[in-house]
Design a protein around this motif. Structure first.
Motif, PDB file in Angstrom:
ATOM      1  N   VAL A 164       0.845  -1.221   0.000  1.00  0.00           N
ATOM      2  CA  VAL A 164       0.000   0.000   0.000  1.00  0.00           C
ATOM      3  C   VAL A 164       0.869   1.254   0.000  1.00  0.00           C
ATOM      4  N   LYS A 165       1.948   1.202  -0.761  1.00  0.00           N
ATOM      5  CA  LYS A 165       2.940   2.295  -0.821  1.00  0.00           C
ATOM      6  C   LYS A 165       2.285   3.597  -1.293  1.00  0.00           C
ATOM      7  N   MET A 220      10.044   1.824  12.306  1.00  0.00           N
ATOM      8  CA  MET A 220       9.585   3.183  11.994  1.00  0.00           C
ATOM      9  C   MET A 220       9.975   3.545  10.566  1.00  0.00           C
ATOM     10  N   GLY A 221      11.122   3.039  10.112  1.00  0.00           N
ATOM     11  CA  GLY A 221      11.563   3.317   8.737  1.00  0.00           C
ATOM     12  C   GLY A 221      10.564   2.797   7.726  1.00  0.00           C
ATOM     13  N   ARG A 222       9.903   1.678   8.077  1.00  0.00           N
ATOM     14  CA  ARG A 222       8.900   1.105   7.166  1.00  0.00           C
ATOM     15  C   ARG A 222       7.736   2.073   7.018  1.00  0.00           C
ATOM     16  N   PHE A 223       7.330   2.746   8.120  1.00  0.00           N
ATOM     17  CA  PHE A 223       6.214   3.704   8.021  1.00  0.00           C
ATOM     18  C   PHE A 223       6.571   4.809   7.031  1.00  0.00           C
ATOM     19  N   ARG A 224       7.838   5.202   7.057  1.00  0.00           N
ATOM     20  CA  ARG A 224       8.259   6.365   6.254  1.00  0.00           C
ATOM     21  C   ARG A 224       8.495   6.037   4.789  1.00  0.00           C
ATOM     22  N   MET A 225       8.292   4.760   4.421  1.00  0.00           N
ATOM     23  CA  MET A 225       8.418   4.433   2.993  1.00  0.00           C
ATOM     24  C   MET A 225       7.054   4.601   2.315  1.00  0.00           C
ATOM     25  N   LEU A 226       6.010   4.770   3.116  1.00  0.00           N
ATOM     26  CA  LEU A 226       4.672   5.023   2.561  1.00  0.00           C
ATOM     27  C   LEU A 226       4.674   6.407   1.919  1.00  0.00           C
ATOM     28  N   LEU A 227       3.878   6.565   0.853  1.00  0.00           N
ATOM     29  CA  LEU A 227       3.842   7.839   0.137  1.00  0.00           C
ATOM     30  C   LEU A 227       2.463   8.481   0.255  1.00  0.00           C
ATOM     31  N   ARG A 238       7.036  11.433   0.773  1.00  0.00           N
ATOM     32  CA  ARG A 238       6.904  10.440   1.845  1.00  0.00           C
ATOM     33  C   ARG A 238       5.790  10.841   2.809  1.00  0.00           C
ATOM     34  N   MET A 239       5.152   9.812   3.383  1.00  0.00           N
ATOM     35  CA  MET A 239       4.144  10.032   4.418  1.00  0.00           C
ATOM     36  C   MET A 239       4.873  10.033   5.761  1.00  0.00           C
ATOM     37  N   GLU A 240       5.018  11.239   6.334  1.00  0.00           N
ATOM     38  CA  GLU A 240       5.638  11.344   7.660  1.00  0.00           C
ATOM     39  C   GLU A 240       5.195  12.664   8.277  1.00  0.00           C
ATOM     40  N   ASN A 241       5.353  12.786   9.607  1.00  0.00           N
ATOM     41  CA  ASN A 241       4.883  13.985  10.340  1.00  0.00           C
ATOM     42  C   ASN A 241       3.405  14.241  10.101  1.00  0.00           C
ATOM     43  N   ASN A 242       2.623  13.139  10.048  1.00  0.00           N
ATOM     44  CA  ASN A 242       1.171  13.267   9.861  1.00  0.00           C
ATOM     45  C   ASN A 242       0.475  13.345  11.219  1.00  0.00           C
ATOM     46  N   PHE A 243       0.912  14.323  12.030  1.00  0.00           N
ATOM     47  CA  PHE A 243       0.306  14.500  13.363  1.00  0.00           C
ATOM     48  C   PHE A 243      -0.133  15.951  13.537  1.00  0.00           C
TER      49      PHE A 243
END
Ligand SMILES: O=C(Nc1cc(S(=O)(=O)[N+](=O)[O-])cc([N+](=O)[O-])c1O)Nc1c(F)c(F)c(F)c(F)c1F
Ligand SMILES: [Zn+2]
Length: 259
Positions: A164-165, A220-227, A238-243
């Motif tokens: 689900v990248k 956590m690195g795996r979470f940050r490979m999501l786009l 990249r999908m990160e800092n989604n807070f």
């Protein structure tokens, strides 16, 4: 549309969603010494035994595992809740590196990630959408993920992220029971709040567990490979800092359970 960038991020959401400046917005900074210890708060009961996930899905804001909520097979009850609430989905919020990324904070302390188990009041509302718009429609259990040893229960989820990248991708994800993501203690704080993403409905009874679970840097690195972008788009953000950062308490009381 909304996001977590400079132009479309949390500070801009109030333009399309004025409730963003409402009186019961989430997340909040929890100050344990100021939480009211309420002996009448019973323990939280999670009946997740017949729980079955259906799929895993990238909606461009987070990665979501959805459940069959057509009956009361997977519910939480007790604690601040007047009846059973059905599990609909869980998802995460996380940072770019280090130990920031959670939505709720504890005396200013942030965690690497925060897991949200979203439940709805099927005893009182006919659909999730209706419940999400009602004052007592949703109950979200929040679990902090602290950087440390790898979490074996999380592996099954992070191993599925390659499927689900891209935004809009969905994949089968059956038989996952989120019970394995719970910490040893169900001691919690609870307060009346909102969704932390648009439409920011003020319909959530928050149940924030005090004890974090641990997650490794590799996981956590795996979470940050999501786009956040779709396969057909040319940018690969990249999908990160989604807070969302903590919001004003506006006189609300945070209660603490004893067990
Ligand atoms: O189902 C929803 N789930 C959801 C909640 C949160 S949350 O952080 O706000 N939360 O409650 O944990 C974060 C994410 N996420 O992907 O990050 C979510 O996907 N949101 C939602 C929605 F999308 C609507 F269009 C709507 F009309 C409605 F009523 C909703 F409640
Ligand atoms: Zn959430």
């Amino acid at each position: 549309p909304w996001g977590y960038g400079n132009e479309d991020g949390p500070d801009a959401w109030h333009k399309d969603y004025p409730i963003a400046q409402g009186n019961r917005q989430s997340p909040i900074d929890i100050i344990p010494e100021e939480a009211v210890h309420d002996a009448s708060l019973s323990p939280i009961f999670l009946s997740y035994d017949y729980c079955n996930s259906i799929n895993i899905y990238n909606n461009g804001h987070s990665v979501i595992v959805e459940f069959d909520d057509t009956d009361d097979r997977t519910v939480i009850r007790g604690g601040p809740l007047d009846n059973a609430y059905r599990l609909k989905q869980f998802h995460f919020h996380w940072g770019g590196k280090g130990n920031h990324g959670s939505e709720h904070t504890v005396r200013g302390k942030t965690y690497a990630s925060e897991l949200h188990l979203v439940h709805w009041n099927a005893a009182k509302y006919k659909t999730f959408g209706e419940a999400a718009a009602g004052p007592d429609g949703l109950a979200v259990i929040a679990i902090f993920l602290e950087k440390g040893d790898e979490h074996r229960g999380l592996h099954k989820i992070t191993d599925a992220f390659y499927m689900v990248k891209f935004k809009g991708s969905v994949a089968d994800f059956k038989g996952f029971n989120p019970k394995i993501l719970l910490p040893n203690s169900l001691v919690y704080w609870t307060y009346p709040g909102s969704l932390t993403t648009p439409p920011l409905h003020e319909s959530v009874t928050w149940i924030v567990l005090k004890e974090p679970i641990t997650v490794s840097e590799k996981q956590m690195g795996r979470f940050r490979m999501l786009l956040i972008s779709g396969e057909e788009e040319d940018d690969r953000t990249r999908m990160e800092n989604n807070f969302r950062p903590p919001q004003p308490l506006k006189g609300r009381k945070v209660r603490a359970s004893s067990n």
